[in-house]
Design an enzyme around this catalytic site. Sequence first.
Site, PDB file in Angstrom:
ATOM      1  N   LYS A 155       5.562   9.216   8.817  1.00  0.00           N
ATOM      2  CA  LYS A 155       5.381   8.719  10.169  1.00  0.00           C
ATOM      3  C   LYS A 155       6.478   9.169  11.135  1.00  0.00           C
ATOM      4  O   LYS A 155       6.372  10.197  11.779  1.00  0.00           O
ATOM      5  CB  LYS A 155       5.235   7.194  10.151  1.00  0.00           C
ATOM      6  CG  LYS A 155       4.028   6.722   9.327  1.00  0.00           C
ATOM      7  CD  LYS A 155       3.792   5.243   9.445  1.00  0.00           C
ATOM      8  CE  LYS A 155       2.680   4.757   8.537  1.00  0.00           C
ATOM      9  NZ  LYS A 155       1.350   5.266   8.895  1.00  0.00           N
ATOM     10  N   ASP A 174       9.376   2.534  -0.758  1.00  0.00           N
ATOM     11  CA  ASP A 174       8.404   3.162   0.128  1.00  0.00           C
ATOM     12  C   ASP A 174       8.793   2.787   1.553  1.00  0.00           C
ATOM     13  O   ASP A 174       8.476   1.705   2.036  1.00  0.00           O
ATOM     14  CB  ASP A 174       6.998   2.681  -0.213  1.00  0.00           C
ATOM     15  CG  ASP A 174       5.940   3.219   0.743  1.00  0.00           C
ATOM     16  OD1 ASP A 174       6.301   3.860   1.756  1.00  0.00           O
ATOM     17  OD2 ASP A 174       4.747   2.989   0.478  1.00  0.00           O
ATOM     18  N   TYR A 181       0.853  -1.187   0.000  1.00  0.00           N
ATOM     19  CA  TYR A 181       0.000   0.000   0.000  1.00  0.00           C
ATOM     20  C   TYR A 181       0.884   1.230   0.000  1.00  0.00           C
ATOM     21  O   TYR A 181       1.804   1.348   0.819  1.00  0.00           O
ATOM     22  CB  TYR A 181      -0.900  -0.002   1.236  1.00  0.00           C
ATOM     23  CG  TYR A 181      -1.764   1.228   1.395  1.00  0.00           C
ATOM     24  CD1 TYR A 181      -2.853   1.450   0.568  1.00  0.00           C
ATOM     25  CD2 TYR A 181      -1.482   2.156   2.396  1.00  0.00           C
ATOM     26  CE1 TYR A 181      -3.649   2.569   0.721  1.00  0.00           C
ATOM     27  CE2 TYR A 181      -2.283   3.283   2.565  1.00  0.00           C
ATOM     28  CZ  TYR A 181      -3.359   3.487   1.720  1.00  0.00           C
ATOM     29  OH  TYR A 181      -4.153   4.604   1.876  1.00  0.00           O
TER      30      TYR A 181
END
Length: 428
Positions: free
Chosen positions: A268, A240, A145
Amino acid sequence: MISRVKSEALFAEALKYIPGGVNSPVRAFRAVGGKPFFVNRASGSHVFDVDGNEYIDYVGTWGPAILGHAHPKIISAVKAAADAGTSFGIPNPFEVTMAKLVCAAVPSVQKVRMCNSGTEACMSAIRLARGFTKRDKIIKFDGCYHGHADSLLVRAGSGALTFGNPDSLGVPASFTQHTIVAPYNDEAAVRAIFEANHGQIAGIIVEPVPGNAGLYLPRPGYLEFLRSIATEHGALLIFDEVMTGFRLAFGGAQERFGITPDLSCFGKIIGGGLPVGAFGGRAEIMDCLAPLGGVYQAGTLSGNPLAMAAGIAALEELKVMNACATLEELGAQLEAGLRDAARSANIPVTFNRCGSMFCSYFTAQPVHNLADAMHSDRARFAKYFHGMLEEGVYFAPSQFEAGFISTAHSSEDIEKTVRAAAKVMRTL
């Protein structure tokens, strides 16, 4: 039975004003049943709900709380930054400090651009890869994702060479026609894609350790293969590292596995818990971005002082305390304990872990990709999830999400978690 009267009342109220009662779908507990609880305070490795219940937290705001919740140095940095103003829309010194920190920690990153989320970082990195290579097609992997940008909300078609179909209403098929989906850990599928699309692949985007379908690890040599085939065909390799960056090693998964991608995406942790994202890579690629080049990307709140101050505090603390060694030790303790709990209860569980990221799949077979993960017994996981919640342990409310350990977790937290798991698994 834990009482959640206030949480239930808040959820009923939220349903009237917020779609599904939540601002992100996984929070709705649809994958496990029941109703979500509402948190009003967090500290260290624990969260506290509005009814006063306390939980050991292995979600950690989905990864950013690597130092635990409400870390004093991060809180102090945010307060000090807020006193000077929350946003300027003008360059601020924190942006330069953050950029230098990221470039120093991740050798593949010579220049970096801040944004506001992991979704923005991945979306922008793909646009940049297309602009740099003058090609259109992107390879991604099922189970990975990369945010909710239209071209990335794709599921696999009938075969590895099939263009992906939109995975969400509202995404026209034409938006995903240049996104090709392959099974993770499958070298032959990637080779076939390049052969069938010679000279058309702009890049490969991959979570080096996928953490959005639970957690599974790259087979030995797989990331090296992706690096090699991308180079061979003039495509860019995009890591990613929104989840893995600064967590699996200070330099991310690319440091842990010794791979050099062309572009990397972060989020994050580099915001210390505040909304932030970033993407970076070789200077010649990054200089294709406006205002130097023709690839446009912008954001009014990009590099805002609050997020930058929080992220600087987080990264500096991680570097000083050599966090990865602590996280590895805690992760190994949790893995051993949960494996023993499942074995003692005669419950088939495959436990995957990489450093401080982990997942317990309720299946006896190894899990190397999304197809393997789908063999998990989701009904059994739902019972396990609610049983652990009753014992004061909060895992992600889905079989297909990774868990996260922080430096604030103690050996006692792990021991309590293992005892709870042993108790709950005997009831499954």
